[in-house]
Motif scaffolding. Structure first.
Motif, short mmCIF file in Angstrom:
data_model
loop_
_atom_site.label_atom_id
_atom_site.label_comp_id
_atom_site.label_asym_id
_atom_site.label_seq_id
_atom_site.Cartn_x
_atom_site.Cartn_y
_atom_site.Cartn_z
N HIS A 49 31.11 68.47 95.52
CA HIS A 49 30.03 67.49 95.33
C HIS A 49 29.41 67.11 96.68
O HIS A 49 28.18 67.08 96.82
N HIS A 73 28.46 60.60 101.70
CA HIS A 73 28.11 59.41 100.91
C HIS A 73 29.23 58.93 99.99
O HIS A 73 29.32 57.75 99.69
N ASP A 74 30.08 59.84 99.53
CA ASP A 74 31.15 59.43 98.61
C ASP A 74 32.52 59.40 99.29
O ASP A 74 33.54 59.45 98.59
N ASP A 176 22.29 63.28 95.26
CA ASP A 176 23.60 63.01 94.66
C ASP A 176 23.61 63.47 93.20
O ASP A 176 24.53 64.18 92.75
FE FE2 Z 1 27.98 61.12 94.78
#
Ligand code: FE2
Length: 201
Positions: A49, A73-74, A176
């Motif tokens: 991801h 970002h995650d 995303d």
């Molecule tokens: Fe994400």
């Protein structure tokens, strides 16, 4: 934050605090490789991801800071061990965007950390202002939306729009959402070494 401290590799913490710039990136990438093998969404590992999100940013001709933000970002999901094999998965909001941004904030510039912090408010903003956006969300993302607070109030929407990083966060959010394609081949982490290193303070 008990879960977080249990999962943050001591090497990562030390290298992010005291290492040279290449050591910081090494530690971060090693951590992502190790912790990124579980699944958050329905179809891709957390590492896939991250790589797909960075790839989307590249394909959109985003600058290196935005590409690095997309990649990281995650990170909060990794840090709180939030994935689909944990008992409370999607039953509780562990505010991964705040965890990730706060963890990165001492060593990364604000243009990287603030879109990370805002990528969940950006999702709430898009769900509030674009009816088609919610319908296109993945199953896990629809489920987490209510836990994350649901639609923004008018005051929250105005506050979000005033944030200087709001537009970067909205762009990040759209990458995303595209970064959940099962089996999609992408470049590996090393492709982003320079971009990530350029965002260190
Ligand atoms: Fe994400």
């Amino acid at each position: 934050m008990a879960a977080m401290s249990a999962l943050v590799d001591p090497t990562l913490a030390t290298d992010l605090a005291r290492g040279t710039p290449p050591q910081k990136v090494d530690a971060l990438f090693a951590y992502m490789r190790r912790r990124g093998q579980s699944f958050y969404d329905e179809s891709v590992t957390q590492l896939q991801h991250a790589l797909q999100c960075a790839r989307q940013a590249e394909l959109a001709a985003a600058d290196p800071v935005q590409v690095a933000a997309a990649l990281l970002h995650d990170l909060g999901h990794f840090l709180v061990d939030e994935h689909d094999e944990t008992v409370d998965f999607l039953n509780e909001d562990l505010v991964h965007e705040e965890v990730g941004a706060s963890y990165l904030q001492p060593c990364f510039i604000e243009r990287l950390t603030e879109p990370v912090r805002l990528h969940v408010p950006a999702k709430r903003y898009l769900c509030t202002t674009d009816a088609a956006y919610y319908d296109a969300l993945s199953r896990a993302s629809k489920r987490s939306f209510q836990l994350q607070g649901g639609p923004l109030s008018a005051a929250e929407q105005a506050e979000f729009e005033r944030n200087p990083h709001a537009q970067d966060a909205v762009r990040l959010r759209r990458w995303d959402d595209l970064a959940k394609v099962e089996g999609l081949q992408t470049p590996g982490l090393e492709r982003y070494r320079e971009a990530v290193q350029s965002c260190l303070r």
